[in-house]
Design an enzyme around this catalytic site. Sequence first.
Site, PDB file in Angstrom:
ATOM      1  N   GLU A 113       0.901  -1.152  -0.094  1.00 31.74           N
ATOM      2  CA  GLU A 113       0.086  -0.174  -0.038  1.00 31.74           C
ATOM      3  C   GLU A 113       0.791   1.154   0.004  1.00 31.74           C
ATOM      4  OE1 GLU A 113      -2.920  -0.258   3.236  1.00 31.74           O
ATOM      5  OE2 GLU A 113      -2.770  -2.500   3.269  1.00 31.74           O
ATOM      6  N   LYS A 115       2.445   4.555   1.096  1.00 34.16           N
ATOM      7  CA  LYS A 115       2.378   5.309   2.596  1.00 34.16           C
ATOM      8  C   LYS A 115       2.050   6.554   2.319  1.00 34.16           C
ATOM      9  CE  LYS A 115       5.493   5.328   6.519  1.00 34.16           C
ATOM     10  NZ  LYS A 115       5.428   6.712   6.747  1.00 34.16           N
ATOM     11  N   ASP A 117       1.911  10.451   3.074  1.00 36.27           N
ATOM     12  CA  ASP A 117       2.435  11.213   4.054  1.00 36.27           C
ATOM     13  C   ASP A 117       1.516  12.246   4.602  1.00 36.27           C
ATOM     14  OD1 ASP A 117       4.660  12.305   5.338  1.00 36.27           O
ATOM     15  OD2 ASP A 117       5.404  13.660   3.586  1.00 36.27           O
ATOM     16  N   TYR A 222      -7.139   2.626   6.038  1.00 37.74           N
ATOM     17  CA  TYR A 222      -6.165   1.601   5.350  1.00 37.74           C
ATOM     18  C   TYR A 222      -6.497   0.280   6.277  1.00 37.74           C
ATOM     19  CZ  TYR A 222      -3.370   3.525   9.376  1.00 37.74           C
ATOM     20  OH  TYR A 222      -2.841   4.181  10.373  1.00 37.74           O
ATOM     21  N   LYS A 311      11.013   2.961   3.269  1.00 37.07           N
ATOM     22  CA  LYS A 311      11.027   4.641   3.021  1.00 37.07           C
ATOM     23  C   LYS A 311      11.689   4.802   1.956  1.00 37.07           C
ATOM     24  CE  LYS A 311       9.689   6.590   5.831  1.00 37.07           C
ATOM     25  NZ  LYS A 311       9.685   7.128   7.336  1.00 37.07           N
ATOM     26  N   CYS A 405      35.984  11.305  27.851  1.00 38.24           N
ATOM     27  CA  CYS A 405      34.809  11.667  27.985  1.00 38.24           C
ATOM     28  C   CYS A 405      35.042  13.315  27.778  1.00 38.24           C
ATOM     29  CB  CYS A 405      34.022  11.424  29.211  1.00 38.24           C
ATOM     30  SG  CYS A 405      32.410  12.184  29.097  1.00 38.24           S
ATOM     31  N   CYS A 408      33.349  14.469  31.503  1.00 42.06           N
ATOM     32  CA  CYS A 408      33.871  14.187  32.902  1.00 42.06           C
ATOM     33  C   CYS A 408      35.463  13.549  32.835  1.00 42.06           C
ATOM     34  CB  CYS A 408      33.138  13.164  33.730  1.00 42.06           C
ATOM     35  SG  CYS A 408      33.170  11.512  32.929  1.00 42.06           S
ATOM     36  N   CYS A 423      31.173   6.673  27.651  1.00 43.03           N
ATOM     37  CA  CYS A 423      31.605   6.861  28.979  1.00 43.03           C
ATOM     38  C   CYS A 423      30.772   6.126  29.922  1.00 43.03           C
ATOM     39  CB  CYS A 423      31.315   8.448  29.358  1.00 43.03           C
ATOM     40  SG  CYS A 423      31.659   8.830  31.008  1.00 43.03           S
ATOM     41  N   CYS A 428      29.055  10.656  35.719  1.00 45.89           N
ATOM     42  CA  CYS A 428      29.270  11.441  34.558  1.00 45.89           C
ATOM     43  C   CYS A 428      28.138  12.734  34.650  1.00 45.89           C
ATOM     44  CB  CYS A 428      29.404  10.963  33.200  1.00 45.89           C
ATOM     45  SG  CYS A 428      29.613  11.996  31.961  1.00 45.89           S
TER      46      CYS A 428
END
Length: 670
Positions: A113, A115, A117, A222, A311, A405, A408, A423, A428
């Site tokens: 089907e 899609k 928008d 749908y 997509k 990091c 930290c 990290c 942190c």
Amino acid sequence: MDRIELEKRVEELNNLLHEYGHAYYVLDKPLVSDALYDQYMQELLEIEAGNPDLIFPDSPSQRVGGEVLTGFGKVLHTFPMLSLSNAFNDEDLREFDRRAQAAAGHDISYICELKIDGLAIAIRYEDGKFVQGSTRGDGRVGEEITMNLKTIQTIPLRLKEPVSIEVRGEAYMPKKAFAKLNAKRDEAGEEPFANPRNAAAGSLRQLDPKIAASRNLAVFVYGIGGDGSAYGQDSQSDALNHLAKLGFETNQERQRCTSIEEVIDYIGKWVEKRADLDYEIDGIVVKVDKFEDQEQLGFTAKSPKWAIAYKFPAEEVTTKLLDIELSVGRTGVVTPTAILEPVHVAGSTVGRASLHNEDLIKEKDIRIGDSVIIRKAGDIIPEVVAPLIEQRTGEELPFDMPTECPVCDSQLIRIEGEVALRCVNPTCPAQMKEAIIHFVSRNAMNIEGIGERVVDQLYEASLVHDVADLYTLTTEQLLNLERMGEKSVSNLLAAIESSKENSLEKMLFGLGIRHVGEKAARILAEEFGTLSALMEANADRLISIHEIGDKVADSITTYFDNEDVLEVLHKLETYGLNMVYKGLEKKGLPTEGPFAGKTVVLTGKLSILSRGEAKEKIEALGGKVSGSVSKKTDIVIAGEDAGSKLAKAEELDIPVWDEAELIEALGEKE
């Protein structure tokens, strides 16, 4: 005309206008001239003006929009409106096919089907009459937009048959209507809409229905809430045909395919032809056609396993990469972000884009100063596709990820099997801030008044170090913060105090356990009832729960093995937070009785109650109605022609009731 004649004429005009409107807007086959249609409509309006008691909710006159609303109410969807997993290339589709074929155990067919928008909506009918419409919202709860949806001509106010049904669809704005709307806004000196999707969504979220009525929106339906089998349909193809017979507009460009290669050919055709349509599409939805196969495949916590959204390739534009910044998320992942010269792409201006991880930067040889191609992944998230190496001047700078990091200074590590650097310092500041922001968010503990700015202030003032510290804040501490007055402080502390009463699933989601989203948190809360019971569960026990897989189970057990986590949870309990699932109590439902706390599956055709009526009555008595049979099912109600669900119940030795036993348990007479 006397009263009887008036009533008869109103009914006649309603019938004529419904028939003519359906032929014109849905079938594109006008039965009468516009002048005659307008003449009948004017006659109806005049009768209704003099006789307000003859204005019925499904009157065609109600499409023009009524009084301005004061706000949108909330609607709990009878069946969740789940999102779909995505495919971006042919191999993704073939992998989906391999999984589906393996799970089904035989060759399966698909239905493809377009899609659309637009904006996903749910519409409910009782005895064939439109009674309620809502947005998708978060998939469980949407906003009621009944009056706005009534203004859309392609939505029938009265069905061809007097059935009670909930349907799902996509509201959209045709390209021509979008062009006219933006032309008018431009003339009026107003900001134009970025794209038809935003225009449609904005139109349906107006409090004045007359605005929606003026925007020429349309809807393609749908699907049916649930799988459609309750209405005698065996497949998605049959369900769409049935919906068309009821008077809905369904998209006629769909195609049933007997192989994934046929699906891929269909998609290739629409990649080329999408521009020819009078409405925007952003992909193709591929569904397993047979409902029996869909049931066999089942669901994950977020999406059905029997459907996927392909997509279309995103719009790509070129701009300059000015710098690369690093951010630390609540799970410790260090993410590089491209800082760009602002550029317009897919409906909005973009100045930042994801670079995902160090490996991607090296693999694509992306450098600071490069001209780069960007796009929106899934038409939503900006990302850098590739640098334009041929345009380099020699001044571009290679980028190396740090070993420490950026917040930290702790050593960054790469967990085996992952590409991201993390990290792992539990203290942190960046992680703690993000964790707190997530904890207080609307879909988690919903503590209004605490946003990113306030969290930054609380952290800089050393007032909070973890989520539990929120519950130790005082009026005096908060008044010392910038832009915090007595009223805002009072409201904030009240919101914190109120959050202590939240049901368990809110806290579970707020804790930010990896792979545990809102739906998984709710499933876990319903299953275990208390936090302590969940903490004691091992991986095997978790995996036995429908929709909880290996990855989620491992994440949960690992989380509760952490001493720092246990300390925070102990503090939360000490501060008085609720650690119990309050689903039944919140709804005012009974906690005792034949259905209280039980999971029930309905299958086959019921002769006395409709499937919807049975579901509503069971839930009113504290039961949960599920769409599939598993080890956690307590009762299966089997009507006529019960199929695979009945067989599975017998295989698992689950109690099976007939409709007479259901009626007796409900306390009703046949």
